[in-house]
Design a protein around this motif. Structure first.
Motif, PDB file in Angstrom:
ATOM      1  N   LEU A 173     -16.083   6.601   0.879  1.00 18.92           N
ATOM      2  CA  LEU A 173     -15.570   5.458   0.112  1.00 18.92           C
ATOM      3  C   LEU A 173     -14.291   4.869   0.700  1.00 18.92           C
ATOM      4  O   LEU A 173     -13.694   3.973   0.114  1.00 18.92           O
ATOM      5  CB  LEU A 173     -15.329   5.876  -1.342  1.00 18.92           C
ATOM      6  N   GLU A 174     -13.882   5.370   1.852  1.00 18.31           N
ATOM      7  CA  GLU A 174     -12.741   4.768   2.538  1.00 18.31           C
ATOM      8  C   GLU A 174     -13.220   3.675   3.486  1.00 18.31           C
ATOM      9  O   GLU A 174     -14.326   3.742   4.038  1.00 18.31           O
ATOM     10  CB  GLU A 174     -11.979   5.823   3.341  1.00 18.31           C
ATOM     11  N   VAL A 175     -12.355   2.682   3.679  1.00 22.82           N
ATOM     12  CA  VAL A 175     -12.576   1.665   4.715  1.00 22.82           C
ATOM     13  C   VAL A 175     -11.743   2.088   5.911  1.00 22.82           C
ATOM     14  O   VAL A 175     -10.511   2.127   5.843  1.00 22.82           O
ATOM     15  CB  VAL A 175     -12.139   0.267   4.216  1.00 22.82           C
ATOM     16  N   TRP A 176     -12.411   2.450   6.995  1.00 21.31           N
ATOM     17  CA  TRP A 176     -11.697   2.870   8.209  1.00 21.31           C
ATOM     18  C   TRP A 176     -11.507   1.662   9.108  1.00 21.31           C
ATOM     19  O   TRP A 176     -12.483   1.013   9.522  1.00 21.31           O
ATOM     20  CB  TRP A 176     -12.480   3.971   8.928  1.00 21.31           C
ATOM     21  N   THR A 177     -10.260   1.365   9.387  1.00 17.62           N
ATOM     22  CA  THR A 177      -9.943   0.125  10.114  1.00 17.62           C
ATOM     23  C   THR A 177     -10.642   0.079  11.470  1.00 17.62           C
ATOM     24  O   THR A 177     -11.294  -0.911  11.813  1.00 17.62           O
ATOM     25  CB  THR A 177      -8.422   0.008  10.296  1.00 17.62           C
ATOM     26  N   TYR A 185       0.840  -1.200   0.000  1.00 19.69           N
ATOM     27  CA  TYR A 185       0.000   0.000   0.000  1.00 19.69           C
ATOM     28  C   TYR A 185       0.878   1.255   0.000  1.00 19.69           C
ATOM     29  O   TYR A 185       1.956   1.269   0.598  1.00 19.69           O
ATOM     30  CB  TYR A 185      -0.878   0.020   1.251  1.00 19.69           C
ATOM     31  N   THR A 186       0.402   2.299  -0.663  1.00 16.21           N
ATOM     32  CA  THR A 186       1.095   3.586  -0.673  1.00 16.21           C
ATOM     33  C   THR A 186       0.115   4.673  -0.225  1.00 16.21           C
ATOM     34  O   THR A 186      -1.101   4.471  -0.224  1.00 16.21           O
ATOM     35  CB  THR A 186       1.632   3.921  -2.073  1.00 16.21           C
ATOM     36  N   VAL A 187       0.649   5.840   0.134  1.00 19.19           N
ATOM     37  CA  VAL A 187      -0.224   6.891   0.672  1.00 19.19           C
ATOM     38  C   VAL A 187      -1.169   7.460  -0.379  1.00 19.19           C
ATOM     39  O   VAL A 187      -0.817   7.563  -1.558  1.00 19.19           O
ATOM     40  CB  VAL A 187       0.587   8.046   1.303  1.00 19.19           C
ATOM     41  N   ARG A 188      -2.343   7.849   0.105  1.00 15.31           N
ATOM     42  CA  ARG A 188      -3.344   8.470  -0.760  1.00 15.31           C
ATOM     43  C   ARG A 188      -2.960   9.906  -1.099  1.00 15.31           C
ATOM     44  O   ARG A 188      -3.224  10.396  -2.189  1.00 15.31           O
ATOM     45  CB  ARG A 188      -4.705   8.422  -0.054  1.00 15.31           C
ATOM     46  N   TYR A 189      -2.392  10.607  -0.104  1.00 17.09           N
ATOM     47  CA  TYR A 189      -1.986  12.001  -0.293  1.00 17.09           C
ATOM     48  C   TYR A 189      -0.481  12.114  -0.088  1.00 17.09           C
ATOM     49  O   TYR A 189       0.048  11.594   0.886  1.00 17.09           O
ATOM     50  CB  TYR A 189      -2.711  12.914   0.698  1.00 17.09           C
ATOM     51  N   ALA A 190       0.171  12.828  -0.995  1.00 17.17           N
ATOM     52  CA  ALA A 190       1.635  12.918  -0.945  1.00 17.17           C
ATOM     53  C   ALA A 190       2.132  13.518   0.364  1.00 17.17           C
ATOM     54  O   ALA A 190       3.245  13.230   0.807  1.00 17.17           O
ATOM     55  CB  ALA A 190       2.135  13.745  -2.133  1.00 17.17           C
ATOM     56  N   SER A 191       1.319  14.348   1.000  1.00 12.15           N
ATOM     57  CA  SER A 191       1.760  14.996   2.235  1.00 12.15           C
ATOM     58  C   SER A 191       1.770  14.047   3.422  1.00 12.15           C
ATOM     59  O   SER A 191       2.360  14.341   4.459  1.00 12.15           O
ATOM     60  CB  SER A 191       0.854  16.191   2.553  1.00 12.15           C
ATOM     61  N   GLY A 209      -5.648   0.454  -3.246  1.00  8.02           N
ATOM     62  CA  GLY A 209      -4.370   0.109  -2.624  1.00  8.02           C
ATOM     63  C   GLY A 209      -3.643   1.285  -2.015  1.00  8.02           C
ATOM     64  O   GLY A 209      -2.418   1.272  -1.897  1.00  8.02           O
ATOM     65  N   THR A 210      -4.385   2.310  -1.614  1.00 11.89           N
ATOM     66  CA  THR A 210      -3.765   3.446  -0.929  1.00 11.89           C
ATOM     67  C   THR A 210      -4.259   3.500   0.512  1.00 11.89           C
ATOM     68  O   THR A 210      -5.284   2.925   0.862  1.00 11.89           O
ATOM     69  CB  THR A 210      -4.082   4.784  -1.627  1.00 11.89           C
ATOM     70  N   PHE A 211      -3.497   4.223   1.330  1.00 14.71           N
ATOM     71  CA  PHE A 211      -3.893   4.387   2.728  1.00 14.71           C
ATOM     72  C   PHE A 211      -3.718   5.839   3.132  1.00 14.71           C
ATOM     73  O   PHE A 211      -3.066   6.633   2.457  1.00 14.71           O
ATOM     74  CB  PHE A 211      -3.063   3.485   3.650  1.00 14.71           C
ATOM     75  N   ARG A 212      -4.308   6.178   4.269  1.00 16.75           N
ATOM     76  CA  ARG A 212      -4.182   7.524   4.823  1.00 16.75           C
ATOM     77  C   ARG A 212      -4.014   7.428   6.334  1.00 16.75           C
ATOM     78  O   ARG A 212      -4.676   6.636   6.988  1.00 16.75           O
ATOM     79  CB  ARG A 212      -5.450   8.341   4.494  1.00 16.75           C
ATOM     80  N   ALA A 213      -3.092   8.229   6.863  1.00 19.71           N
ATOM     81  CA  ALA A 213      -2.926   8.400   8.307  1.00 19.71           C
ATOM     82  C   ALA A 213      -2.439   7.123   8.993  1.00 19.71           C
ATOM     83  O   ALA A 213      -3.204   6.386   9.598  1.00 19.71           O
ATOM     84  CB  ALA A 213      -4.227   8.888   8.945  1.00 19.71           C
TER      85      ALA A 213
END
Length: 813
Positions: free
Chosen positions: A742-746, A26-32, A793-797
């Motif tokens: 549309l995100e799956v929050w763990t 998985y890679t980040v959804r936002y570059a920041s 296949g992206t993630f955030r936080a």
């Protein structure tokens, strides 16, 4: 040492071949957002003491030594190495498959990585398996295979177990080596631990860092690590009758200990059958020959002692090695200890806190040798305590193996979540505690997030949990009129909007950030105006009552301490009931935990939490009235209870009338949306958990939950990823460009799974949980579990607090 403890690895670990990479992590959804890549292993170190991490490559690469700050870097000189000799042949390896990228330590030979394929095969030209990494927090193992003739395992752990408020705070790691000769000839082995003197590195060189708004609307501040600034650092040999090691410190001029100051120590046991070698001053930035030449030749070191401190632009390292010979069939168990003593955490310039472990060692910063010696004395007892704590859970036959694995490994965040645990005070007898929301949203104990993510702390360290809630209770009456730019409007290109930081009576979103004054300056986040949020007050009341009930239901003083804050926050929240129907309305701006998602009017999520909170407040008032606690005036308590009963009666009718559509509860009453919100009945889950009256009829709750399971999970990407936050009944998006729906929050998924168990849908709960666990642990997200994943296949936080909600599943299972 000649009768080693059994080193049986539990069958419930997360495991991976040594050095084997990931095809598509998985890679980040936002570059920041922070994306360190998938090379994360289980962290080592006590709560709030700072921690380090060692990945399945064998490299030490995570350095959370400065409270609340994240450093991810392979410091190659910090490493174990092994020498082996049998007959006329010998070999030596540094036990990481990742050689330094900067050209340093070029004289060293690095351990070969595994390659994809069947484990156990090492045929020429075929697949290579050189060993396996296992993790079951707080223990992990490196098993080395098919390279050495000896059977070699390293078990790593820190002294963390439930209800332990002493050793769990220690800044220490134990490395327990188990060597076995399975051949028919003698084998000589030497194990070396090298460490770089990093004293002074882990603090912000910018004492008043500038805060700015990142492209995702989050406040961030500058951080300049003092990496490599080693001037004045020195190493010395230390020993007594039982132990020997190297003490790494710095020259000081009798000045108070500052953040980053202190000491490190590497140490091991003395034993008549073992030779000990050492080197107290070698150059980690060079080729490493001064160690490797003798170590690779015969497993020795030159026993060189030099306490000269480092000059500017100079690095110094220390090393110890143990050499021994095993006869055929013989085994040996050898402990090494790594300890660090950095007693001060600094928030804003001059705001210093001592760490919890300093209650058991002094505050000089010179205790690394004492801490390491304690570890070498106690390690067998510590490991036994961990096993005693974990065993009843691991032995439960009704829990699937993958759930046991994830239950313990998700606890990693209590160590590596930028954790703070302060020294004890009269007001806080076991200190104050806090974990970051995550590494990208770097503020502590976000209340909406911990509504889910605090179950682990509550169940395992209840006194720490109560200390966090007391901090929120103290903060509710406080105010801060400073105006701040609200980041959300910045991200959508709207006019600049400002708001006061904290309004009296409003429940704060968080307990502050590492660059200010945690516990005192709250509401650090400015992405939204948290004074307008419609879930925080309810979240607070529910957590107060939950923490009371689930810790024995006898700490009436805890309820009394929180009661005034409960009254204030419910009164404040009621001011958002603009039409006077008993239930606060959402304003249209994202004003709850889904803070990119606009809710309008009465909402299923916030309205349900409000009803459950009123029920909890009524139950608390009954307890206080019965015990004559928390209010001098029992008439006032009675009046407050009566008010809450009136609001509750009104709210129930409105909730049903405005939101029930015959199958599930609408997102809200005014947007006209048909979205099925996955977490629409969090309030019902909490009410039932706390033995309160259902907020909705049981058959309606079941219908709504089945609709969520079908639409948000099964029909969303065929149930591969978990439940999306909000989709239409056919599983399609209402708005394909939406973020949160549309995100799956763990953590939300684990909360919903607990609700499914509670409602008798255990099979569905396990299927949902397994889908999320599989995404995390199969795709390089282990030990950095994110808030959100997407179907692309992206993630955030990453390193997110809410994911510890998996313990809610265990609670109700």
């Amino acid at each position: 040492m000649t009768n080693p403890l059994s080193s049986v690895i539990p069958s419930y670990t997360w495991n991976r071949p040594l050095g084997l990479g990931w095809d598509k992590p998985y890679t980040v959804r936002y570059a920041s957002n922070i994306d360190d890549g998938p090379w994360h292993g289980m962290p080592l170190g006590g709560f709030g003491a700072g921690c380090i991490g060692r990945s399945s490559r064998g490299d030490f690469n995570l350095w959370h030594i400065d409270g609340g700050e994240h450093t991810f870097k392979n410091i190659a000189a910090c490493q174990f190495s092994v020498f082996e000799s049998s007959g006329s042949s010998s070999q030596a390896y540094a036990l990481s498959t990742a050689a330094p990228e900067d050209g340093s330590l070029s004289a060293w030979r690095w351990y070969p990585a595994s390659e994809a394929g069947e484990q156990g095969s090492r045929e020429k030209g075929g697949n290579v398996h050189t060993g396996t990494y296992h993790a079951l927090y707080p223990r992990s193992w490196f098993v080395y295979e098919n390279v050495l003739q000896a059977q070699l395992t390293c078990e790593q752990f820190s002294p963390i177990w439930a209800n332990n408020y002493k050793e769990t705070s220690y800044p220490v790691a134990v490395f327990l080596w188990n060597a076995h000769n399975r051949t028919n000839a003698p084998i000589t082995l030497s194990i070396m631990l090298t460490w770089q003197n990093m004293v002074g590195w882990f603090t912000n060189a910018l004492k008043s860092p500038k805060v700015k708004i990142r492209d995702d609307g989050s406040p961030v501040y500058e951080y300049q690590l003092r990496l490599g600034e080693s001037q004045g650092n020195y190493n010395q040999l230390v020993e007594n009758q039982e132990y020997i090691g190297c003490f790494l410190s710095q020259v000081t001029e009798n000045q108070p200990v500052q953040e980053g100051d202190g000491s490190w120590c590497i140490a091991t046991l003395k034993h008549p059958q073992v030779e000990v070698f050492y080197h107290t001053r070698w150059n980690p930035a060079g080729r490493g020959e001064e160690l490797w030449q003798s170590f690779a030749r015969d497993g020795s070191l030159p026993n060189y002692v030099d306490e000269t401190s480092a000059t500017d632009n100079t690095q110094v390292g220390a090393a110890i090695a143990i050499r021994f010979t095993l006869q055929p069939g013989e085994s040996l168990e050898i402990p090494f200890a790594l300890a660090w003593d950095c007693p001060v955490t600094e928030f804003a310039a001059g705001i210093n806190y001592y760490r919890r472990y300093t209650d058991f060692f002094n505050r000089s910063g010179k205790n690394a040798w004492a801490i390491a010696s304690t570890a070498l004395t106690e390690y067998q007892n510590w490991r036994s305590q961990i096993q005693t704590w974990q065993q009843p859970i691991l032995e439960r036959e009704d829990l699937p193996a993958w759930l046991k694995m994830a239950l313990f490994n998700e606890l990693y965040d209590l160590t590596s979540g930028g954790t703070l645990w302060s020294a004890a005070s009269e007001l806080d007898p076991i200190g104050q505690f806090a974990v970051l929301e995550c590494l990208d949203y770097r503020w502590y104990e976000s209340l909406d997030v911990r509504l889910y993510g605090s179950f682990a702390l509550l169940m395992l360290f209840p006194e720490l949990e109560k200390s966090v809630i007391r901090a929120f209770a103290r903060a509710i009456p406080q105010s801060d009129d400073n105006q701040r730019i609200i980041g959300y409007y910045y991200t959508i290109g709207a006019d600049t909007t400002t708001a006061p930081r904290k309004i009296a009576g409003a429940t704060p979103h968080d307990l502050g950030a590492p660059n200010e004054h945690v516990w005192e300056q709250t509401n650090y986040t400015c992405y939204q105006d948290c004074n307008l949020w419609k879930d925080l007050g309810s979240d607070f009341v529910l957590q107060v009552y939950r923490d009371f009930l689930l810790t024995g239901a006898d700490d009436v003083q805890f309820l009394a301490d929180c009661w005034d804050a409960i009254v204030q926050t419910l009164d404040y929240l009621k001011t958002f009931d603009k039409d006077g129907d008993g239930i606060p309305e959402n304003s249209g701006a994202p004003d709850q935990t889904f803070d990119d998602w606009r809710l309008q009017g009465v909402s299923a999520y916030c309205g349900g939490l409000w009803i459950a909170a009123l029920e909890a407040a009524i139950a608390i008032s009954d307890i206080l009235l019965m015990n004559r606690r928390g209010a001098e005036n029992t008439e006032e308590l009675g009046r407050q209870k009566s008010t809450y009963q009136t609001w509750l009666q009104q709210s129930r009718l409105i909730y049903e009338a405005k939101l029930w559509n015959g199958k599930y509860y609408r997102l809200d009453s005014e947007s006209g949306s048909d979205v099925v919100m996955a977490d629409q009945l969090c309030g019902q889950f909490y009410a039932r958990l706390l033995g309160l009256p259902d907020i909705v009829e049981s058959d309606r709750a079941l219908s709504a939950l089945q609709t969520v399971y079908d639409a948000c999970f099964l029909k969303f990407q065929n149930g591969q990823f978990g439940a999306a936050n909000g989709v239409l009944p056919d599983g399609s998006p209402e708005n394909p460009k939406a973020t949160h729906p549309l995100e799956v929050w763990t953590g939300i998924n684990f909360g919903i799974a607990a609700f499914l168990v509670q409602m008798g849908m255990k099979d569905e709960a396990l299927r949902l949980t397994q889908a999320v666990v599989k995404q995390i642990y199969d795709n390089g997200l282990q030990f950095r579990t994110p808030e959100a994943i997407t179907a692309s296949g992206t993630f955030r936080a990453s390193t997110y607090l809410r994911a510890m909600a998996i313990w809610a599943i265990y609670l109700v299972y």
